[in-house]
Design an enzyme around this catalytic site. Structure first.
Site, PDB file in Angstrom:
ATOM      1  N   TYR A 173       1.192   0.303 -14.938  1.00  0.00           N
ATOM      2  CA  TYR A 173       1.724   1.609 -14.506  1.00  0.00           C
ATOM      3  C   TYR A 173       2.270   2.361 -15.707  1.00  0.00           C
ATOM      4  O   TYR A 173       2.898   1.770 -16.583  1.00  0.00           O
ATOM      5  CB  TYR A 173       2.862   1.424 -13.510  1.00  0.00           C
ATOM      6  CG  TYR A 173       2.474   0.814 -12.191  1.00  0.00           C
ATOM      7  CD1 TYR A 173       2.296  -0.562 -12.066  1.00  0.00           C
ATOM      8  CD2 TYR A 173       2.319   1.593 -11.064  1.00  0.00           C
ATOM      9  CE1 TYR A 173       1.951  -1.128 -10.854  1.00  0.00           C
ATOM     10  CE2 TYR A 173       1.976   1.030  -9.834  1.00  0.00           C
ATOM     11  CZ  TYR A 173       1.794  -0.327  -9.752  1.00  0.00           C
ATOM     12  OH  TYR A 173       1.456  -0.883  -8.546  1.00  0.00           O
ATOM     13  N   HIS A 196       1.411   5.926  -9.825  1.00  0.00           N
ATOM     14  CA  HIS A 196       0.253   5.084  -9.529  1.00  0.00           C
ATOM     15  C   HIS A 196      -0.126   4.274 -10.760  1.00  0.00           C
ATOM     16  O   HIS A 196       0.116   4.703 -11.890  1.00  0.00           O
ATOM     17  CB  HIS A 196      -0.942   5.955  -9.145  1.00  0.00           C
ATOM     18  CG  HIS A 196      -0.775   6.653  -7.842  1.00  0.00           C
ATOM     19  ND1 HIS A 196      -0.750   5.974  -6.647  1.00  0.00           N
ATOM     20  CD2 HIS A 196      -0.617   7.962  -7.536  1.00  0.00           C
ATOM     21  CE1 HIS A 196      -0.585   6.842  -5.662  1.00  0.00           C
ATOM     22  NE2 HIS A 196      -0.488   8.058  -6.175  1.00  0.00           N
ATOM     23  N   LYS A 228      -9.234   3.354 -11.177  1.00  0.00           N
ATOM     24  CA  LYS A 228      -8.437   2.762 -12.239  1.00  0.00           C
ATOM     25  C   LYS A 228      -9.382   2.281 -13.337  1.00  0.00           C
ATOM     26  O   LYS A 228     -10.540   1.987 -13.075  1.00  0.00           O
ATOM     27  CB  LYS A 228      -7.620   1.583 -11.705  1.00  0.00           C
ATOM     28  CG  LYS A 228      -6.601   2.014 -10.662  1.00  0.00           C
ATOM     29  CD  LYS A 228      -5.695   0.890 -10.282  1.00  0.00           C
ATOM     30  CE  LYS A 228      -5.022   1.104  -8.942  1.00  0.00           C
ATOM     31  NZ  LYS A 228      -4.505   2.438  -8.673  1.00  0.00           N
TER      32      LYS A 228
END
Lengths: 319, 506
Positions: free
Chosen positions: A246, A254, A285
């Site tokens: 993070y 997020h 991600k």
């Protein structure tokens, strides 16, 4: 798919130290006692846990997040928000101990002898008794203020029921009864003070309940490096990786990366790389392959921590 | 609650900081039970004041929630004692509502299992004492959880499911009925009986007398049924029905009596074993059909009987009376279903050539002839060599048969050959799980069939292999096994299902 060193990604986090400083200034008041009081890590089996809120605050102020695993006191029968204890990753606990901000202890049962114990029981019982008395007085006072308020309200009107209440108020001192069953008692979350044993704190690093094998070492190196770069990390089992990375406190931000820790000489099947890259792009991600460089490779001094090499995976847009 | 203003004191009295004062306890009685809502997360920290303020607010809420201690009225708490030697918690005051789904009684005492007690401590329902002192939640974790009771991982799964409202019990392997028992439907019937008894108990009548009452009632109903059967049957022979053993459920079992479709004798067998019997002398007896009712069967050939045994003509009337010779009446749906079935499965009796056969010999001859006819078409270059095709045209009626015939590697199901496997220690079922909506009727003594069974494992551990999977699903019987995988407090549920590739494509 391109495998390019993720130095750029990581350098994004040059603000990391600022984040940490922010936290420090913000939580000045609770950080002061952290100077000498150590975070008390308790092992439940081989799992490191934190029980006191003060310890948890101190950990978060140094960027150790952990995971809450208990029922929330306020609303115990739900899973959306959980409460104490805070379960730590092995890497988190190791970092805390290594930086000298925590002491780990294996719980030892019944360390107090008979005499101490009976003293504790007496103390508990007298405490309960005095708490009951005090709550009695508080309840009486509470009732009185309620009645007085009603009288005040009634006085404005011309009702004579005010008098009846006044009589009740006067009689209250004799007639008031606060049943024992109405007494509020505390169900302590953390171990109560009087059963605390200072001897427990002596804990050698060799007693660490999980063996520090190659895998744990690799993960720890990566964890420490990313943490030092200012990232916040949590476990990433459900994303098929080792850590979720993070940019700020996970409460508000997020995760951007899925870190996968592999040592330099470890071979990874291509289909594993493909599947985690696919998964990563599906959850928006970036997948980071993180490999600690051994110390002699970096050619630096023994005392200097080895660097970690990061590679990010990305679906290339070549058509 | 450890607020920042008390933390300087807390520094001195570090160990006492989370004990509440009486006034704090009293105030806690009127505290809110609402949980603040988490807002949308941001993408990147930009250092803006707005973001910082929001983070601070979230953190404040976070610490406020976590710092809250459990405060309960003494009257609402069930008092209990931890018994170290038995690893059980004994209740000292009357149990609460939780008793419907948790705990057990033994020797007139009420006990909770450690995981149940710990969960109830976390819910603020039970206060557990050990050596005259109340245990904190922390001490509960440290005392109650071990390899002998339940592990931390197992407790995390237990707590997760309990918080969702499921009824969770420890798995007891002996409670699972064996495949044989299941086949005979034994457990269900015995369970029903017990349930009946329970109901009667509630109506305040002694069980034994009730039991005596029921059996005659059941008998009479059975007799009624058989009477009806007699009346409705048109057979003249039905009048001399033997009184013993009335046929029950004749309707159901006899339905398939003469629509049997697949009575094809395997031709290969007939070929290999030389016929010892003179089939031409053995006629097809047809007792079921109403059209051609012969009342007597001719005596059997003496040469086929052992020793000096003599069998006369066989009077079939008593047998006929036992058969349900009623014209089969199918409902519209049944008829449709049958038509559907007939489309794919040929009835031997509808084959005209077969109908023309008067005895076994002729029937076998017909089969042989048909086979020869088929084989004549076989091309020599395929069939006369060392390697021959796995099947031939017309040999299979369905895809399944064909696939069965040509398959080299046979497919296997999970239930196959499990008894030969050695049991593994690593994989164990931990809990029986019942759905929340069954809680109202849940009975601890007769919990019934669980919704699922839980096997607890960790992300750090291995993935279960086929051996473990077979073992667990066999042990669980007809209840699905779910794997609860714990990753650092985060729990995911997975299940593996036996899957059969569809082979019967029409």
């Amino acid at each position: 798919m391109d495998g390019d060193p993720a130095d750029m990604n990581v350098s994004q986090s040059s603000s990391s130290m600022e984040v940490k400083e922010d936290m420090d200034t913000r939580s000045d008041s609770e950080n002061q006692p952290a100077g000498d009081a150590l975070v008390d890590i308790n092992f439940c089996g081989s799992t490191p846990m934190l029980w006191k809120v003060s310890d948890m605050r101190r950990c978060r102020s140094v960027g150790v997040i952990g995971a809450l695993v208990g029922s929330l006191a306020r609303q115990p029968r739900q899973n959306v928000r959980l409460g104490r204890p805070l379960e730590l990753l092995q890497e988190e606990a190791l970092l805390l101990v290594e930086t000298g901000s925590a002491a780990a202890s294996l719980h030892t049962q019944d360390c107090a002898d008979e005499e101490m114990h009976s003293k504790d029981v007496r103390q508990y019982e007298t405490g309960l008794e005095s708490s009951y008395k005090e709550q009695c007085a508080l309840a009486l006072e509470d009732k009185k203020t309620v009645l007085r308020r009603i009288i005040n309200e009634k006085e404005n009107g011309t009702d004579d029921s005010g008098n009846a209440i006044r009589d009740r108020l006067n009689a209250l001192d004799q007639a008031f009864c606060f049943p024992l069953s109405a007494m509020a008692v505390q169900l302590c979350t953390a171990r109560a003070g009087f059963s605390h044993c200072p001897e427990e704190r002596s804990f050698l690093s060799t007693d660490w309940p999980v063996p520090r094998d190659e895998r744990l070492n690799t993960r720890f190196c990566v964890y420490r490096d990313l943490r030092n770069k200012g990232f916040f990390l949590t476990s990433a089992g459900k994303f098929g990786g080792d850590f979720l990375v993070y940019p700020g406190d996970p409460l508000r931000f997020h995760a951007h990366f899925i870190a996968l820790c592999i040592s330099m000489d470890e071979e990874l099947p291509l289909c594993d790389i493909l599947s985690i890259a696919r998964l990563g792009s599906n959850v928006k991600k970036t997948v980071l392959l993180c490999s600690p460089q051994s110390r002699n490779e970096t050619g630096k001094d023994e005392s200097v921590e080895g660097d970690v090499v990061y590679s990010s995976l990305q679906w290339s847009s070549m058509v | 609650m450890a607020d920042s203003d008390t933390s300087t004191d807390a520094h001195k009295l570090n160990v006492y900081q989370e004990l509440l004062s009486p006034s704090e306890l009293f105030e806690a009685r009127s505290r809110s039970h609402k949980i603040p809502v988490k807002g949308q997360k941001d993408f990147l920290p930009d250092g803006s004041e707005k973001q910082t303020a929001r983070l601070q607010q979230s953190l404040d809420e976070h610490w406020m929630l976590l710092g809250e201690e459990r405060v309960e009225r003494l009257g609402n708490l069930v008092k209990a004692v931890w018994i170290l030697e038995e690893t059980l918690v004994e209740l000292q005051s009357p149990a609460g509502k939780f008793w419907q789904t948790m705990g057990f009684s033994e020797r007139g005492k009420q006990y909770l299992r450690p995981e149940e007690a710990l969960y109830l401590m976390e819910c603020g329902n039970v206060q557990v004492f050990y050596r005259d002192l109340p245990l904190s939640i922390q001490e509960g974790y440290e005392h109650f959880l071990s390899c002998e009771t339940v592990t931390l991982l197992q407790y995390q799964v237990f707590g997760h499911l309990k918080r969702l409202g499921y009824v969770v019990n420890r798995f007891d392997p002996s409670s699972v009925p064996s495949a044989y028992e299941r086949q005979l439907n034994l457990p269900a019937s015995s369970r029903d009986k017990q349930r009946k008894q329970l109901k009667r108990k509630r109506s305040h009548s002694p069980v034994s007398s009730e039991k005596q009452n029921t059996s005659p009632v059941e008998k009479t109903t059975a007799e009624d049924q058989s009477d009806e059967l007699v009346k409705s049957s048109e057979s003249p022979a039905a009048t001399d029905l033997p009184p013993q053993e009335p046929m029950q459920s004749a309707e159901a079992s006899d339905r398939t009596w003469w629509i049997e479709g697949d009575v094809q004798p395997p031709p290969a067998q007939a070929q290999s074993t030389a016929p010892r019997w003179d089939f031409s002398s053995i006629s097809f007896p047809d007792l079921g059909s109403r059209r051609s009712r012969s009342v007597c069967l001719a005596s059997s050939d003496r040469s086929l009987l052992p020793g000096a045994l003599e069998v006369g003509d066989c009077d079939v009337t008593p047998w006929l009376s036992r058969l349900n010779v009623k014209q089969e009446k199918l409902s519209r749906r049944d008829r449709e279903r049958q038509r559907e079935r007939d489309r794919y499965r040929r009835d031997v009796n509808s084959d005209r050539e077969v109908r023309r056969c008067r005895n076994w010999a002729e029937y076998l001859q017909l089969l042989e002839e048909r086979r020869r006819r088929q084989q004549k078409d076989r091309p020599a270059h395929l069939w006369e060599r060392e390697v021959t095709p796995l099947t031939q045209p017309g040999q299979c009626a369905s895809h399944r048969e064909l696939l069965d015939q040509i398959s080299i590697v046979k497919s296997s199901s999970w239930t196959e050959g499990v008894s030969r496997l050695s049991p593994s220690d690593q994989w164990k079922i931990s809990f029986d799980v019942y759905q929340p909506d069954t809680v109202a009727e849940f009975k601890k003594n007769h919990p019934g069939k669980p919704y699922s069974r839980m096997c607890v494992c960790s992300f750090d551990g291995p993935v279960p292999d086929l051996h473990a999977m077979k073992q667990l699903s066999f042990q669980s019987g007809d209840v699905p096994v779910t794997f609860a995988v714990v990753d650092h407090g985060d729990i995911s549920f997975y299940c593996f299902k036996d899957f059969k590739l569809p082979t019967d494509v029409y």
